[in-house]
Design an enzyme around this catalytic site. Structure first.
Site: not given
Length: 146
Positions: A60-63
């Site tokens: 779950i990539p996110h900034g």
């Protein structure tokens, strides 16, 4: 407007690196109008400091926190990678078949993360996502996430 639309989903992707997978998920968020372009490099930056691999074949990539200003509205993108891609940092392989790119206004990313994590804690649910044959099937499977 829903945070997940069929246009935010890429099926049957042949991706060979976690960076490429994160960029694909980020590009969908940009195209969907959820984030500005500068959000995508911050997703790669977060991955360098903290792995977004969650187990059960998902990431779950996110900034980063600093990229919050690049978020226009909360949203999810999904990249399905049937052959899997390795999300490890040189330790044992961490195979990912479904990548969720997320952007959340304020603290909404925590709620989105939680909902995805609960759904994907059941390996059968992840298998259904990985085997889905259409964008509408994925939207239907994830109908409870908003």
């Amino acid at each position: 407007m829903s945070i997940l639309n069929e246009s935010n989903i890429l099926l049957n992707q042949d991706i060979t690196s976690k960076e490429e997978a994160i960029k694909a998920a980020g590009k969908l968020l940009v195209q969907g109008g959820y984030v500005d372009e500068e959000y995508v490099p911050s997703m790669l930056e977060r991955e360098k400091t903290v792995s977004t691999y969650m187990g059960n074949f998902i990431a779950i990539p996110h900034g980063t926190d600093e990229s919050k200003t690049a978020i226009k509205k909360s949203g999810i993108s999904i990249v399905q990678i049937p052959n899997g891609v390795d999300f490890s940092n040189d330790e044992e392989e961490k195979l990912v078949t479904v990548v969720f790119g997320i952007a959340g206004v304020g603290d909404e990313h925590l709620d989105i993360l939680s909902q995805i994590a609960v759904y994907c804690s059941e390996i059968d649910n992840v298998v259904k996502l990985a085997d889905a044959n259409s964008e509408s099937e994925i939207v239907q499977l994830l109908g409870g996430i908003d």
